[in-house]
Design a protein around this motif. Structure first.
Motif, PDB file in Angstrom:
ATOM      1  N   ALA A 116       0.832  -1.200   0.000  1.00 37.54           N
ATOM      2  CA  ALA A 116       0.000   0.000   0.000  1.00 37.54           C
ATOM      3  C   ALA A 116       0.870   1.254   0.000  1.00 37.54           C
ATOM      4  N   SER A 117       1.930   1.259   0.803  1.00 39.04           N
ATOM      5  CA  SER A 117       2.779   2.453   0.864  1.00 39.04           C
ATOM      6  C   SER A 117       3.534   2.618  -0.451  1.00 39.04           C
ATOM      7  N   ALA A 118       3.897   1.495  -1.074  1.00 36.58           N
ATOM      8  CA  ALA A 118       4.565   1.577  -2.370  1.00 36.58           C
ATOM      9  C   ALA A 118       3.646   2.236  -3.388  1.00 36.58           C
ATOM     10  N   ILE A 119       2.398   1.818  -3.347  1.00 40.52           N
ATOM     11  CA  ILE A 119       1.450   2.372  -4.300  1.00 40.52           C
ATOM     12  C   ILE A 119       1.182   3.847  -4.013  1.00 40.52           C
ATOM     13  N   GLY A 120       1.140   4.189  -2.732  1.00 37.48           N
ATOM     14  CA  GLY A 120       0.994   5.597  -2.356  1.00 37.48           C
ATOM     15  C   GLY A 120       2.104   6.431  -2.984  1.00 37.48           C
ATOM     16  N   LYS A 121       3.327   5.910  -2.878  1.00 39.51           N
ATOM     17  CA  LYS A 121       4.465   6.635  -3.462  1.00 39.51           C
ATOM     18  C   LYS A 121       4.325   6.696  -4.971  1.00 39.51           C
ATOM     19  N   TYR A 122       3.880   5.585  -5.556  1.00 42.23           N
ATOM     20  CA  TYR A 122       3.773   5.561  -7.024  1.00 42.23           C
ATOM     21  C   TYR A 122       2.787   6.607  -7.525  1.00 42.23           C
ATOM     22  N   SER A 123       1.657   6.708  -6.838  1.00 43.95           N
ATOM     23  CA  SER A 123       0.653   7.657  -7.317  1.00 43.95           C
ATOM     24  C   SER A 123       1.214   9.074  -7.274  1.00 43.95           C
ATOM     25  N   ALA A 124       2.079   9.340  -6.278  1.00 43.01           N
ATOM     26  CA  ALA A 124       2.713  10.653  -6.223  1.00 43.01           C
ATOM     27  C   ALA A 124       3.652  10.838  -7.412  1.00 43.01           C
ATOM     28  N   TYR A 125       4.444   9.792  -7.698  1.00 43.27           N
ATOM     29  CA  TYR A 125       5.339   9.845  -8.850  1.00 43.27           C
ATOM     30  C   TYR A 125       4.552  10.089 -10.127  1.00 43.27           C
ATOM     31  N   ALA A 126       3.492   9.269 -10.270  1.00 41.72           N
ATOM     32  CA  ALA A 126       2.741   9.292 -11.518  1.00 41.72           C
ATOM     33  C   ALA A 126       2.158  10.673 -11.778  1.00 41.72           C
ATOM     34  N   GLU A 127       1.712  11.337 -10.713  1.00 38.53           N
ATOM     35  CA  GLU A 127       1.130  12.666 -10.870  1.00 38.53           C
ATOM     36  C   GLU A 127       2.162  13.668 -11.357  1.00 38.53           C
ATOM     37  N   SER A 128       3.364  13.555 -10.838  1.00 37.35           N
ATOM     38  CA  SER A 128       4.392  14.524 -11.229  1.00 37.35           C
ATOM     39  C   SER A 128       4.887  14.257 -12.646  1.00 37.35           C
ATOM     40  N   GLY A 129       4.506  13.130 -13.186  1.00 39.85           N
ATOM     41  CA  GLY A 129       4.762  12.864 -14.603  1.00 39.85           C
ATOM     42  C   GLY A 129       6.226  12.678 -14.952  1.00 39.85           C
ATOM     43  N   GLN A 130       6.599  13.081 -16.119  1.00 38.85           N
ATOM     44  CA  GLN A 130       7.903  12.798 -16.683  1.00 38.85           C
ATOM     45  C   GLN A 130       9.039  13.418 -15.879  1.00 38.85           C
ATOM     46  N   LEU A 136      10.054   4.116 -14.064  1.00 38.05           N
ATOM     47  CA  LEU A 136       9.269   4.283 -12.841  1.00 38.05           C
ATOM     48  C   LEU A 136       7.949   5.013 -13.066  1.00 38.05           C
ATOM     49  N   THR A 137       7.747   5.456 -14.289  1.00 39.06           N
ATOM     50  CA  THR A 137       6.446   6.073 -14.548  1.00 39.06           C
ATOM     51  C   THR A 137       5.388   5.015 -14.814  1.00 39.06           C
ATOM     52  N   LYS A 138       5.860   3.796 -15.083  1.00 36.71           N
ATOM     53  CA  LYS A 138       4.904   2.719 -15.292  1.00 36.71           C
ATOM     54  C   LYS A 138       4.807   1.905 -14.005  1.00 36.71           C
ATOM     55  N   VAL A 139       3.598   1.419 -13.717  1.00 40.39           N
ATOM     56  CA  VAL A 139       3.408   0.721 -12.462  1.00 40.39           C
ATOM     57  C   VAL A 139       4.227  -0.579 -12.418  1.00 40.39           C
ATOM     58  N   PHE A 141       7.650   0.369 -11.371  1.00 40.63           N
ATOM     59  CA  PHE A 141       7.663   0.720  -9.956  1.00 40.63           C
ATOM     60  C   PHE A 141       7.597  -0.518  -9.073  1.00 40.63           C
ATOM     61  N   TYR A 142       6.743  -1.440  -9.482  1.00 38.43           N
ATOM     62  CA  TYR A 142       6.613  -2.688  -8.729  1.00 38.43           C
ATOM     63  C   TYR A 142       7.917  -3.489  -8.781  1.00 38.43           C
ATOM     64  N   GLY A 143       8.541  -3.448  -9.956  1.00 35.88           N
ATOM     65  CA  GLY A 143       9.828  -4.136 -10.113  1.00 35.88           C
ATOM     66  C   GLY A 143      10.848  -3.615  -9.125  1.00 35.88           C
ATOM     67  N   MET A 144      10.856  -2.294  -8.920  1.00 37.82           N
ATOM     68  CA  MET A 144      11.788  -1.717  -7.954  1.00 37.82           C
ATOM     69  C   MET A 144      11.447  -2.176  -6.527  1.00 37.82           C
ATOM     70  N   PHE A 145      10.135  -2.162  -6.265  1.00 39.25           N
ATOM     71  CA  PHE A 145       9.721  -2.528  -4.908  1.00 39.25           C
ATOM     72  C   PHE A 145       9.882  -4.011  -4.601  1.00 39.25           C
ATOM     73  N   TYR A 146       9.931  -4.795  -5.645  1.00 34.42           N
ATOM     74  CA  TYR A 146      10.045  -6.245  -5.511  1.00 34.42           C
ATOM     75  C   TYR A 146      11.225  -6.629  -4.615  1.00 34.42           C
ATOM     76  N   LEU A 147      12.318  -5.869  -4.745  1.00 29.45           N
ATOM     77  CA  LEU A 147      13.501  -6.159  -3.931  1.00 29.45           C
ATOM     78  C   LEU A 147      13.163  -6.198  -2.450  1.00 29.45           C
ATOM     79  N   TYR A 148      12.328  -5.233  -2.025  1.00 28.40           N
ATOM     80  CA  TYR A 148      12.009  -5.153  -0.598  1.00 28.40           C
ATOM     81  C   TYR A 148      11.008  -6.230  -0.193  1.00 28.40           C
TER      82      TYR A 148
END
Lengths: 265, 297
Positions: free
Chosen positions: A27-41, A65-68, A71-78
């Motif tokens: 959930a926190s990963a997705i929270g961060k992603y939505s912030a990233y996604a909004e700021s765009g490129q 990292l603009t694609k989910v 982003f998930y791939g990055m978070f996968y490590l954790y």
């Protein structure tokens, strides 16, 4: 079977807690992603400024990292790190707790052989890591769907979870192996954890310094990296064989040593 | 028939001694005492028999089967009460007992209720809420619930109040009447004296004596205590057959084993004021086995 069910019951609480932890993590990963996604490129540009070695340590690799999926791939490590911690703690504790809590003098004088006790405990741990894996899978699919923007990532998540399952199996059996060999039941969990951290740090070091690449065979964290899995077409057979090898060795260590040694009572 | 046979059982922990060359048999239907001070090797012997640990050399059989190779088979008919009882803290007493019973192919529910009733045990409590004595009671019920043919008890009475001890001993005697063989280890000699027909005495890892209880009790040891009219030479009573000699001013006490006529003549040569001759307790008989050197004053 009675030992198997006893162990399931004994680990129920911890499994629930771990599941909640995964939920928060994703959930926190997705929270961060939505912030990233909004700021765009602009975020991608900013991220491209980060040195490659630091990216490697953070598990960011070359993901978009603009694609989910990236982003998930990055978070996968954790997520994998959590799964590995869970599996190795579980493996070390499920074997050594009888001696640590001095219940060995109860269980080990029952009319069951030590091998059967090990089998029951291994099966119970297997059940636990499967549940851990399924919970991660389902939560990932459910939570990521909303942000996928039409990108179908279910297949990728499946692949990552299959890979994670092998990692879980490896760390589980390494844990049980350590517990079976060790005569200090109180130390086994810390030994298993230390081994895990060393292989994790080693894996990060390999990602930072390409010169260390030849070491990639000795740390399981290198076997199934999200970047390789997603961008280079699935699981490498060599690493699959290596995983099976490690699992087989540690399962036989678990049975072999536990049968032959004095219990610390 | 022998239920337990031990042949030159030795166990070393690295270089330190556990037990050395322990050999004795426990016959079917007897209550066998295993006495020795703490650290003498009683628990090591028992744990080896139960194959919790493996002997360095030697072998043992239970019910005629090798105690390592056939451990699971043997365990069906063994009830074991460890010296310190530990169970899964978060379980309720009844759940633990049911779990214990689930290992035996028997219906033990009725027996659990009976035993809990006798031992006055609350089945609804959680293990970690129990006092030490109550945990011991759980151990006792757990040990007897499957009506084993061989009962092995390691320091069974520690933590039990005298009333419970009494009930527990009655239970044991009842099991024994029904045919169970009992191996009871203890450092409290009086409880062994009450229950056992034979005893083995272990000291520093070695069996130093194997004896019928009746022989030990009758073992012509007499306890002498005399009060003299005047002090005498300290060396007067140092002669063979006399042990545990204590001289306090005009009061002398000692244990004597041997020709009573001789000691009585010796006593009649001194002027005595008062005289007691008693049966010594086992404690007193064993004192000189326990002590590395009899203290002389």
């Amino acid at each position: 079977m009675n030992i198997f069910f006893r162990e399931l019951k004994a680990h129920r609480r911890s499994l629930i807690l771990w599941s909640v932890a995964i939920l928060f993590m994703i959930a926190s990963a997705i929270g961060k992603y939505s912030a990233y996604a909004e700021s765009g490129q602009s975020m991608n540009e900013l991220l491209s400024q980060i040195p490659k070695s630091l990216k490697a340590v953070l598990g960011m690799g070359d993901f978009d990292l603009t694609k989910v999926s990236g982003f998930y791939g990055m978070f996968y490590l954790y997520i994998v790190l959590m799964a590995a911690i869970h599996a190795s703690m579980l493996g070390a504790n499920i074997i050594s707790k009888e001696e640590r809590d001095k219940t060995a003098e109860f269980l080990m004088v029952k009319p069951v052989s030590r091998s059967k006790i090990i089998t029951a405990k291994l099966l119970a741990s297997l059940f636990n890591i499967i549940v851990f894996n399924l919970v991660t899978l389902l939560l990932s699919i459910a939570l990521l769907e909303k942000y996928s923007n039409g990108e179908d990532i279910t297949g990728e998540i499946f692949l990552l979870m299959v890979a994670m399952f092998f990692l879980q199996l490896m760390f589980l059996t390494i844990g049980t192996g350590i517990a079976a060999v060790s005569k200090q039941p109180k130390a086994t969990a810390s030994v298993a954890m230390a081994l895990l951290l060393v292989s994790f740090i080693l894996s990060s070091a390999i990602n930072m310094y390409r010169d260390l690449k030849f070491l990639k065979y000795i740390t399981p964290f290198q076997y199934f990296e999200a970047e390789k899995l997603l961008n280079q077409g699935g699981i490498e057979p060599l690493f699959l064989f290596l995983s099976f090898g490690i699992i087989a060795v540690f399962v036989s260590v678990t049975y072999g040593f536990y049968k032959k040694r004095d219990l610390s009572v | 028939m022998n239920v337990i046979e031990m042949k030159n059982l030795s166990k070393y922990y690295g270089k330190s001694r556990g037990i050395i060359d322990v050999s004795f048999n426990v016959e079917e239907g007897e209550i066998f005492g295993f006495i020795g001070p703490n650290g003498a090797g009683k628990s090591t012997t028992i744990r080896t028999l139960l194959s919790l640990i493996y002997p360095t050399s030697g072998s043992a059989t239970i019910f005629g089967m090798d105690c390592i190779k056939s451990a699971p088979e043997i365990a069906k008919e063994i009830g074991y009460l460890p010296s310190e009882v530990f169970y899964y803290d978060k379980m309720k007493v009844l759940d633990l007992l049911k779990y214990s019973a689930s290992f035996y192919q028997k219906d033990c529910r009725k027996r659990i209720m009976e035993l809990a009733e006798i031992m006055d045990l609350d089945l609804k409590k959680r293990i970690d809420d129990l006092s030490f004595g109550n945990k011991k009671k759980v151990g006792i019920v757990q040990c007897l619930l499957h009506e084993p043919k061989l009962i092995i008890l390691d320091e069974p009475t520690s933590g039990l109040d005298p009333l419970m001890q009494q009930k527990f001993f009655e239970l044991l005697l009842e099991e024994n009447r029904k045919g169970a063989t009992i191996l009871l280890s203890s450092h409290v000699l009086s409880e062994v004296q009450r229950l056992c027909s034979r005893v083995a005495i272990i000291k520093e890892g070695k069996i130093i004596r194997l004896e019928k209880m009746s022989n030990l009790n009758e073992d012509s040891y007499k306890k002498f205590k005399l009060e003299l009219k005047e002090a005498i030479d300290k060396g007067y009573f140092t002669l063979s057959g006399i042990s545990n000699l204590e001289i306090k001013d005009k009061t002398i006490s000692f244990l004597f084993k041997g020709n009573l006529n001789m000691i009585l003549k010796k006593i009649s040569n001194v002027d005595i004021f008062n005289l007691w001759i008693e049966e010594p307790s086992l404690e007193e008989i064993f004192m000189h086995y326990y002590e590395k050197e009899v203290e002389r004053r």
